[in-house]
Design a protein around this motif. Structure first.
Motif, PDB file in Angstrom:
ATOM      1  N   ALA A  89       0.849  -1.191   0.000  1.00 23.60           N
ATOM      2  CA  ALA A  89       0.000   0.000   0.000  1.00 23.60           C
ATOM      3  C   ALA A  89       0.885   1.242   0.000  1.00 23.60           C
ATOM      4  CB  ALA A  89      -0.917  -0.002   1.218  1.00 23.60           C
ATOM      5  N   VAL A  90       0.561   2.183  -0.897  1.00 22.46           N
ATOM      6  CA  VAL A  90       1.291   3.445  -1.011  1.00 22.46           C
ATOM      7  C   VAL A  90       0.344   4.561  -0.596  1.00 22.46           C
ATOM      8  CG1 VAL A  90       2.521   5.002  -2.572  1.00 22.46           C
ATOM      9  CG2 VAL A  90       2.662   2.519  -2.927  1.00 22.46           C
ATOM     10  N   GLY A  93       0.620  13.215   4.002  1.00 26.42           N
ATOM     11  CA  GLY A  93      -0.451  13.652   4.884  1.00 26.42           C
ATOM     12  C   GLY A  93      -1.510  12.597   5.135  1.00 26.42           C
ATOM     13  N   ALA A  94      -1.537  11.537   4.322  1.00 24.81           N
ATOM     14  CA  ALA A  94      -2.522  10.468   4.498  1.00 24.81           C
ATOM     15  C   ALA A  94      -1.844   9.179   4.951  1.00 24.81           C
ATOM     16  CB  ALA A  94      -3.271  10.227   3.190  1.00 24.81           C
ATOM     17  N   SER A  95      -0.545   9.253   5.249  1.00 21.91           N
ATOM     18  CA  SER A  95       0.182   8.043   5.593  1.00 21.91           C
ATOM     19  C   SER A  95       0.225   7.826   7.096  1.00 21.91           C
ATOM     20  CB  SER A  95       1.609   8.132   5.044  1.00 21.91           C
ATOM     21  OG  SER A  95       2.326   9.150   5.701  1.00 21.91           O
ATOM     22  N   PRO A  96       0.321   6.565   7.493  1.00 23.41           N
ATOM     23  CA  PRO A  96       0.433   6.242   8.920  1.00 23.41           C
ATOM     24  C   PRO A  96       1.885   6.348   9.396  1.00 23.41           C
ATOM     25  CG  PRO A  96       0.145   4.253   7.635  1.00 23.41           C
ATOM     26  CD  PRO A  96       0.105   5.406   6.666  1.00 23.41           C
ATOM     27  N   LEU A 144      -5.328  -5.007   5.368  1.00 19.47           N
ATOM     28  CA  LEU A 144      -5.203  -3.628   5.844  1.00 19.47           C
ATOM     29  C   LEU A 144      -5.966  -3.412   7.155  1.00 19.47           C
ATOM     30  CD1 LEU A 144      -5.263  -1.493   2.570  1.00 19.47           C
ATOM     31  CD2 LEU A 144      -3.305  -2.374   3.865  1.00 19.47           C
ATOM     32  N   ALA A 145      -7.094  -4.086   7.318  1.00 17.98           N
ATOM     33  CA  ALA A 145      -7.834  -3.997   8.585  1.00 17.98           C
ATOM     34  C   ALA A 145      -7.013  -4.608   9.718  1.00 17.98           C
ATOM     35  CB  ALA A 145      -9.190  -4.694   8.460  1.00 17.98           C
ATOM     36  N   ALA A 146      -6.366  -5.741   9.451  1.00 19.55           N
ATOM     37  CA  ALA A 146      -5.520  -6.375  10.464  1.00 19.55           C
ATOM     38  C   ALA A 146      -4.327  -5.483  10.810  1.00 19.55           C
ATOM     39  CB  ALA A 146      -5.041  -7.735   9.967  1.00 19.55           C
ATOM     40  N   ALA A 147      -3.743  -4.838   9.815  1.00 12.89           N
ATOM     41  CA  ALA A 147      -2.619  -3.928  10.062  1.00 12.89           C
ATOM     42  C   ALA A 147      -3.065  -2.743  10.904  1.00 12.89           C
ATOM     43  CB  ALA A 147      -2.020  -3.458   8.741  1.00 12.89           C
ATOM     44  N   SER A 148      -4.237  -2.225  10.620  1.00 13.32           N
ATOM     45  CA  SER A 148      -4.764  -1.097  11.397  1.00 13.32           C
ATOM     46  C   SER A 148      -4.945  -1.490  12.860  1.00 13.32           C
ATOM     47  CB  SER A 148      -6.090  -0.616  10.814  1.00 13.32           C
ATOM     48  OG  SER A 148      -5.896  -0.079   9.522  1.00 13.32           O
ATOM     49  N   GLY A 183      -2.191   0.037  15.321  1.00  7.24           N
ATOM     50  CA  GLY A 183      -2.822   1.231  15.867  1.00  7.24           C
ATOM     51  C   GLY A 183      -2.752   2.441  14.956  1.00  7.24           C
ATOM     52  N   ALA A 184      -2.804   2.221  13.660  1.00  9.10           N
ATOM     53  CA  ALA A 184      -2.800   3.312  12.675  1.00  9.10           C
ATOM     54  C   ALA A 184      -3.818   2.961  11.603  1.00  9.10           C
ATOM     55  CB  ALA A 184      -1.419   3.472  12.051  1.00  9.10           C
ATOM     56  N   ASP A 185      -4.277   3.944  10.872  1.00 13.25           N
ATOM     57  CA  ASP A 185      -5.329   3.713   9.877  1.00 13.25           C
ATOM     58  C   ASP A 185      -4.734   3.393   8.508  1.00 13.25           C
ATOM     59  OD1 ASP A 185      -7.662   3.453   8.531  1.00 13.25           O
ATOM     60  OD2 ASP A 185      -8.336   5.514   8.845  1.00 13.25           O
ATOM     61  N   PHE A 186      -4.401   2.121   8.297  1.00 17.01           N
ATOM     62  CA  PHE A 186      -3.857   1.683   7.012  1.00 17.01           C
ATOM     63  C   PHE A 186      -4.953   1.523   5.958  1.00 17.01           C
ATOM     64  CE2 PHE A 186      -0.464   0.534   9.889  1.00 17.01           C
ATOM     65  CZ  PHE A 186       0.654   0.932   9.173  1.00 17.01           C
ATOM     66  N   GLU A 187      -6.203   1.548   6.380  1.00 14.49           N
ATOM     67  CA  GLU A 187      -7.323   1.396   5.449  1.00 14.49           C
ATOM     68  C   GLU A 187      -7.692   2.716   4.780  1.00 14.49           C
ATOM     69  OE1 GLU A 187     -10.308  -1.536   7.393  1.00 14.49           O
ATOM     70  OE2 GLU A 187      -9.177  -0.521   8.995  1.00 14.49           O
ATOM     71  N   ALA A 188      -7.204   3.833   5.300  1.00 12.68           N
ATOM     72  CA  ALA A 188      -7.599   5.168   4.831  1.00 12.68           C
ATOM     73  C   ALA A 188      -6.924   5.517   3.514  1.00 12.68           C
ATOM     74  CB  ALA A 188      -7.266   6.213   5.880  1.00 12.68           C
ATOM     75  N   ALA A 189      -7.637   5.318   2.451  1.00 13.44           N
ATOM     76  CA  ALA A 189      -7.316   5.816   1.116  1.00 13.44           C
ATOM     77  C   ALA A 189      -5.875   5.672   0.649  1.00 13.44           C
ATOM     78  CB  ALA A 189      -7.744   7.279   1.005  1.00 13.44           C
ATOM     79  N   PRO A 190      -5.375   4.435   0.528  1.00 14.78           N
ATOM     80  CA  PRO A 190      -4.061   4.315  -0.093  1.00 14.78           C
ATOM     81  C   PRO A 190      -4.136   4.779  -1.554  1.00 14.78           C
ATOM     82  CG  PRO A 190      -4.954   2.145   0.440  1.00 14.78           C
ATOM     83  CD  PRO A 190      -5.933   3.163   0.924  1.00 14.78           C
ATOM     84  N   LEU A 191      -3.087   5.396  -2.017  1.00 21.25           N
ATOM     85  CA  LEU A 191      -3.010   5.872  -3.399  1.00 21.25           C
ATOM     86  C   LEU A 191      -2.935   4.690  -4.360  1.00 21.25           C
ATOM     87  CD1 LEU A 191      -2.605   8.229  -5.402  1.00 21.25           C
ATOM     88  CD2 LEU A 191      -0.152   8.050  -4.943  1.00 21.25           C
ATOM     89  N   VAL A 192      -2.142   3.713  -4.008  1.00 22.80           N
ATOM     90  CA  VAL A 192      -1.969   2.488  -4.796  1.00 22.80           C
ATOM     91  C   VAL A 192      -2.009   1.325  -3.817  1.00 22.80           C
ATOM     92  CG1 VAL A 192      -0.398   1.161  -6.269  1.00 22.80           C
ATOM     93  CG2 VAL A 192      -0.482   3.650  -6.476  1.00 22.80           C
ATOM     94  N   VAL A 193      -2.663   0.261  -4.209  1.00 22.65           N
ATOM     95  CA  VAL A 193      -2.661  -0.953  -3.397  1.00 22.65           C
ATOM     96  C   VAL A 193      -2.615  -2.153  -4.333  1.00 22.65           C
ATOM     97  CG1 VAL A 193      -5.175  -1.134  -3.161  1.00 22.65           C
ATOM     98  CG2 VAL A 193      -3.699  -2.092  -1.405  1.00 22.65           C
ATOM     99  N   GLN A 194      -1.814  -3.143  -3.968  1.00 17.02           N
ATOM    100  CA  GLN A 194      -1.704  -4.367  -4.765  1.00 17.02           C
ATOM    101  C   GLN A 194      -1.660  -5.559  -3.826  1.00 17.02           C
ATOM    102  OE1 GLN A 194       1.889  -3.961  -7.074  1.00 17.02           O
ATOM    103  NE2 GLN A 194       0.848  -2.854  -8.698  1.00 17.02           N
ATOM    104  N   ALA A 195      -2.255  -6.643  -4.263  1.00 14.41           N
ATOM    105  CA  ALA A 195      -2.171  -7.897  -3.521  1.00 14.41           C
ATOM    106  C   ALA A 195      -1.549  -8.934  -4.437  1.00 14.41           C
ATOM    107  CB  ALA A 195      -3.562  -8.351  -3.079  1.00 14.41           C
ATOM    108  N   HIS A 196      -0.635  -9.703  -3.878  1.00 10.62           N
ATOM    109  CA  HIS A 196       0.046 -10.742  -4.658  1.00 10.62           C
ATOM    110  C   HIS A 196       0.017 -12.044  -3.875  1.00 10.62           C
ATOM    111  CE1 HIS A 196       2.936 -12.676  -7.272  1.00 10.62           C
ATOM    112  NE2 HIS A 196       3.645 -13.009  -6.216  1.00 10.62           N
ATOM    113  N   ARG A 197      -0.475 -13.090  -4.520  1.00 11.15           N
ATOM    114  CA  ARG A 197      -0.457 -14.423  -3.907  1.00 11.15           C
ATOM    115  C   ARG A 197       0.886 -15.045  -4.248  1.00 11.15           C
ATOM    116  NH1 ARG A 197      -5.032 -18.025  -5.878  1.00 11.15           N
ATOM    117  NH2 ARG A 197      -3.766 -17.936  -7.735  1.00 11.15           N
ATOM    118  N   TRP A 198       1.742 -15.110  -3.263  1.00  8.73           N
ATOM    119  CA  TRP A 198       3.111 -15.586  -3.411  1.00  8.73           C
ATOM    120  C   TRP A 198       3.098 -17.079  -3.117  1.00  8.73           C
ATOM    121  CZ3 TRP A 198       7.401 -13.087   0.064  1.00  8.73           C
ATOM    122  CH2 TRP A 198       8.652 -13.402  -0.436  1.00  8.73           C
TER     123      TRP A 198
END
Length: 148
Positions: free
Chosen positions: A9-10, A14-17, A76-80, A84-99
């Motif tokens: 997540a990018v 001002g919107a970053s945790p 992102l909900a688990a990270a939040s 204790g930070a809002d990682f769900e709040a409007a990331p500019l870019v988000v990618q998920a990769h099944r490794w």
């Protein structure tokens, strides 16, 4: 090898945790997350902040065929919750990769394997990127020393 869902997540300035210290975490008692890295601490991505989250292997296996949108939401909900930070709040870019082949379940004890001039090295001979690198160095050393 264990499968791992990875989410990057990018965040905009001002919107970053960014108040979350330190830059890397390993979670012992989290049901979704295994690790989190502030990837932007390794390279200059100013003014953006980039985070990479690795889900637990058991959770990733249970959610192997899940929709990427659901994976992003859950990670992102688990990270939040965990950090204790809002990682769900409007990331500019988000990618998920099944490794699929993320981490060897068991590593081999030798630093590398050689047979009839063929050398094998990599993460199967040592945990994480450091183990793979050391395995490659040892294979190169054996080749340079004239090993058969």
């Amino acid at each position: 090898y264990d499968v791992v869902w990875a989410v990057m997540a990018v965040y905009r300035p001002g919107a970053s945790p960014s108040s979350v210290p330190p830059d890397a975490f390993r979670f012992e008692h989290e049901s979704v997350l295994d690790r989190a890295y502030r990837d932007s601490s390794k390279r200059d991505t100013a003014p953006f902040e980039t985070w990479v989250f690795h889900a637990r292997a058991d959770w990733s296996a249970a959610n192997f065929d899940a929709d990427r949108t659901a994976i992003v939401r859950d990670v992102l909900a688990a990270a939040s919750r965990a950090l204790g930070a809002d990682f769900e709040a409007a990331p500019l870019v988000v990618q998920a990769h099944r490794w699929r082949y993320a981490r060897p379940v068991r590593t081999l004890t030798a630093p590398c394997q050689a047979s009839e001039g063929l050398f094998l090295a990599g993460d199967a001979w040592g945990e994480r990127i450091e183990g793979a690198w050391l395995s490659g160095v040892r294979a190169a050393q054996a080749i340079l020393a004239g090993a058969p």
